[in-house]
Motif scaffolding. Structure first.
Motif, PDB file in Angstrom:
ATOM      1  N   ILE A  83       0.859  -1.176   0.000  1.00 13.01           N
ATOM      2  CA  ILE A  83       0.000   0.000   0.000  1.00 13.01           C
ATOM      3  C   ILE A  83       0.897   1.228   0.000  1.00 13.01           C
ATOM      4  CG2 ILE A  83      -1.810   1.263   1.212  1.00 13.01           C
ATOM      5  CD1 ILE A  83      -2.502  -1.363   2.640  1.00 13.01           C
ATOM      6  N   GLU A  84       0.675   2.134  -0.969  1.00 16.33           N
ATOM      7  CA  GLU A  84       1.464   3.356  -1.074  1.00 16.33           C
ATOM      8  C   GLU A  84       0.533   4.547  -1.239  1.00 16.33           C
ATOM      9  OE1 GLU A  84       5.368   1.746  -3.448  1.00 16.33           O
ATOM     10  OE2 GLU A  84       3.642   2.346  -4.636  1.00 16.33           O
ATOM     11  N   PRO A  85       0.947   5.724  -0.778  1.00 16.14           N
ATOM     12  CA  PRO A  85       0.120   6.906  -1.018  1.00 16.14           C
ATOM     13  C   PRO A  85      -0.032   7.138  -2.521  1.00 16.14           C
ATOM     14  CG  PRO A  85       1.954   7.422   0.450  1.00 16.14           C
ATOM     15  CD  PRO A  85       2.166   6.037  -0.052  1.00 16.14           C
ATOM     16  N   ALA A  86      -1.224   7.496  -2.943  1.00 19.67           N
ATOM     17  CA  ALA A  86      -1.455   7.779  -4.358  1.00 19.67           C
ATOM     18  C   ALA A  86      -0.900   9.163  -4.688  1.00 19.67           C
ATOM     19  CB  ALA A  86      -2.945   7.722  -4.674  1.00 19.67           C
ATOM     20  N   PRO A  87      -0.208   9.292  -5.820  1.00 13.69           N
ATOM     21  CA  PRO A  87       0.270  10.621  -6.213  1.00 13.69           C
ATOM     22  C   PRO A  87      -0.909  11.502  -6.597  1.00 13.69           C
ATOM     23  CG  PRO A  87       0.708   9.024  -7.945  1.00 13.69           C
ATOM     24  CD  PRO A  87       0.155   8.262  -6.787  1.00 13.69           C
ATOM     25  N   PRO A  88      -0.755  12.803  -6.482  1.00 12.60           N
ATOM     26  CA  PRO A  88      -1.842  13.702  -6.897  1.00 12.60           C
ATOM     27  C   PRO A  88      -2.219  13.440  -8.349  1.00 12.60           C
ATOM     28  CG  PRO A  88      -0.116  14.934  -5.794  1.00 12.60           C
ATOM     29  CD  PRO A  88       0.398  13.537  -5.996  1.00 12.60           C
ATOM     30  N   ARG A  89      -3.504  13.586  -8.650  1.00 11.55           N
ATOM     31  CA  ARG A  89      -3.999  13.287  -9.987  1.00 11.55           C
ATOM     32  C   ARG A  89      -3.805  14.427 -10.982  1.00 11.55           C
ATOM     33  NH1 ARG A  89      -8.126   9.091 -10.657  1.00 11.55           N
ATOM     34  NH2 ARG A  89      -8.130   7.881  -8.750  1.00 11.55           N
ATOM     35  N   SER A  90      -3.698  15.655 -10.516  1.00 14.78           N
ATOM     36  CA  SER A  90      -3.646  16.764 -11.460  1.00 14.78           C
ATOM     37  C   SER A  90      -2.700  17.841 -10.965  1.00 14.78           C
ATOM     38  CB  SER A  90      -5.036  17.369 -11.634  1.00 14.78           C
ATOM     39  OG  SER A  90      -5.426  18.023 -10.442  1.00 14.78           O
ATOM     40  N   LEU A  91      -2.381  18.755 -11.858  1.00 19.63           N
ATOM     41  CA  LEU A  91      -1.552  19.896 -11.490  1.00 19.63           C
ATOM     42  C   LEU A  91      -2.263  20.748 -10.447  1.00 19.63           C
ATOM     43  CD1 LEU A  91       0.932  21.657 -11.794  1.00 19.63           C
ATOM     44  CD2 LEU A  91      -0.154  22.737 -13.762  1.00 19.63           C
ATOM     45  N   LEU A  92      -3.584  20.880 -10.560  1.00 21.96           N
ATOM     46  CA  LEU A  92      -4.326  21.662  -9.562  1.00 21.96           C
ATOM     47  C   LEU A  92      -4.200  21.038  -8.174  1.00 21.96           C
ATOM     48  CD1 LEU A  92      -7.572  22.626 -11.502  1.00 21.96           C
ATOM     49  CD2 LEU A  92      -5.647  24.089 -10.886  1.00 21.96           C
ATOM     50  N   ALA A  93      -4.202  19.708  -8.091  1.00 23.29           N
ATOM     51  CA  ALA A  93      -4.036  19.039  -6.800  1.00 23.29           C
ATOM     52  C   ALA A  93      -2.646  19.300  -6.229  1.00 23.29           C
ATOM     53  CB  ALA A  93      -4.286  17.538  -6.944  1.00 23.29           C
ATOM     54  N   VAL A  94      -1.638  19.292  -7.094  1.00 24.79           N
ATOM     55  CA  VAL A  94      -0.273  19.585  -6.642  1.00 24.79           C
ATOM     56  C   VAL A  94      -0.191  21.026  -6.144  1.00 24.79           C
ATOM     57  CG1 VAL A  94       2.130  19.839  -7.381  1.00 24.79           C
ATOM     58  CG2 VAL A  94       0.802  17.867  -8.140  1.00 24.79           C
ATOM     59  N   LEU A  95      -0.745  21.950  -6.912  1.00 30.02           N
ATOM     60  CA  LEU A  95      -0.698  23.363  -6.518  1.00 30.02           C
ATOM     61  C   LEU A  95      -1.455  23.594  -5.213  1.00 30.02           C
ATOM     62  CD1 LEU A  95      -1.182  25.075  -9.992  1.00 30.02           C
ATOM     63  CD2 LEU A  95       0.938  24.830  -8.675  1.00 30.02           C
ATOM     64  N   ALA A  96      -2.570  22.898  -5.013  1.00 25.00           N
ATOM     65  CA  ALA A  96      -3.352  23.049  -3.783  1.00 25.00           C
ATOM     66  C   ALA A  96      -2.584  22.530  -2.572  1.00 25.00           C
ATOM     67  CB  ALA A  96      -4.683  22.326  -3.920  1.00 25.00           C
ATOM     68  N   SER A  97      -1.658  21.604  -2.783  1.00 21.05           N
ATOM     69  CA  SER A  97      -0.906  21.040  -1.665  1.00 21.05           C
ATOM     70  C   SER A  97       0.298  21.896  -1.262  1.00 21.05           C
ATOM     71  CB  SER A  97      -0.435  19.625  -2.003  1.00 21.05           C
ATOM     72  OG  SER A  97       0.580  19.672  -2.985  1.00 21.05           O
ATOM     73  N   LEU A  98       0.656  22.889  -2.078  1.00 24.38           N
ATOM     74  CA  LEU A  98       1.818  23.731  -1.790  1.00 24.38           C
ATOM     75  C   LEU A  98       1.481  24.805  -0.757  1.00 24.38           C
ATOM     76  CD1 LEU A  98       3.185  24.274  -5.408  1.00 24.38           C
ATOM     77  CD2 LEU A  98       4.015  22.664  -3.692  1.00 24.38           C
ATOM     78  N   GLU A  99       2.476  25.168   0.011  1.00 26.58           N
ATOM     79  CA  GLU A  99       2.322  26.262   0.964  1.00 26.58           C
ATOM     80  C   GLU A  99       2.267  27.583   0.203  1.00 26.58           C
ATOM     81  OE1 GLU A  99       2.075  26.191   4.367  1.00 26.58           O
ATOM     82  OE2 GLU A  99       1.915  24.015   4.147  1.00 26.58           O
ATOM     83  N   PRO A 100       1.438  28.526   0.628  1.00 28.69           N
ATOM     84  CA  PRO A 100       1.382  29.810  -0.082  1.00 28.69           C
ATOM     85  C   PRO A 100       2.680  30.595   0.110  1.00 28.69           C
ATOM     86  CG  PRO A 100      -0.087  29.817   1.824  1.00 28.69           C
ATOM     87  CD  PRO A 100       0.486  28.437   1.719  1.00 28.69           C
TER      88      PRO A 100
END
Length: 84
Positions: free
Chosen positions: A49-66
């Motif tokens: 079992i592994e964490p799933a990578p983000p599905r989209s660029l928007l998901a990656v951007l949402a995970s970043l610190e402002p």
């Protein structure tokens, strides 16, 4: 530290149970995965079992610190004429 002590903290026996027609297990707190999804695959008799990578660029951007930085102003430069 003896080698067997490292293995004890890296594994834990868990109970399997039924959730409807699916077999399930509770993941202990020390093994929790981040996110809402995981990748499950079988290698021989092992389940991985592994964490799933983000599905989209928007998901990656949402995970970043402002960023809280002041950027310099960008001045408009005159454009060169283009001959089409």
């Amino acid at each position: 530290m003896p080698k067997w002590r490292c293995l004890v903290s890296a594994q834990r026996r868990v109970k399997l149970f039924r959730n409807g027609r699916n077999q399930a297990l509770r993941i202990p707190r020390e093994f929790e995965l981040a996110g809402e999804e995981a990748i499950l695959r079988k290698e021989g008799e092992r389940l991985i079992i592994e964490p799933a990578p983000p599905r989209s660029l928007l998901a990656v951007l949402a995970s970043l610190e402002p960023l809280y930085e002041d950027f310099p102003p960008i001045t408009e430069l005159p454009t060169d004429p283009v001959d089409l």
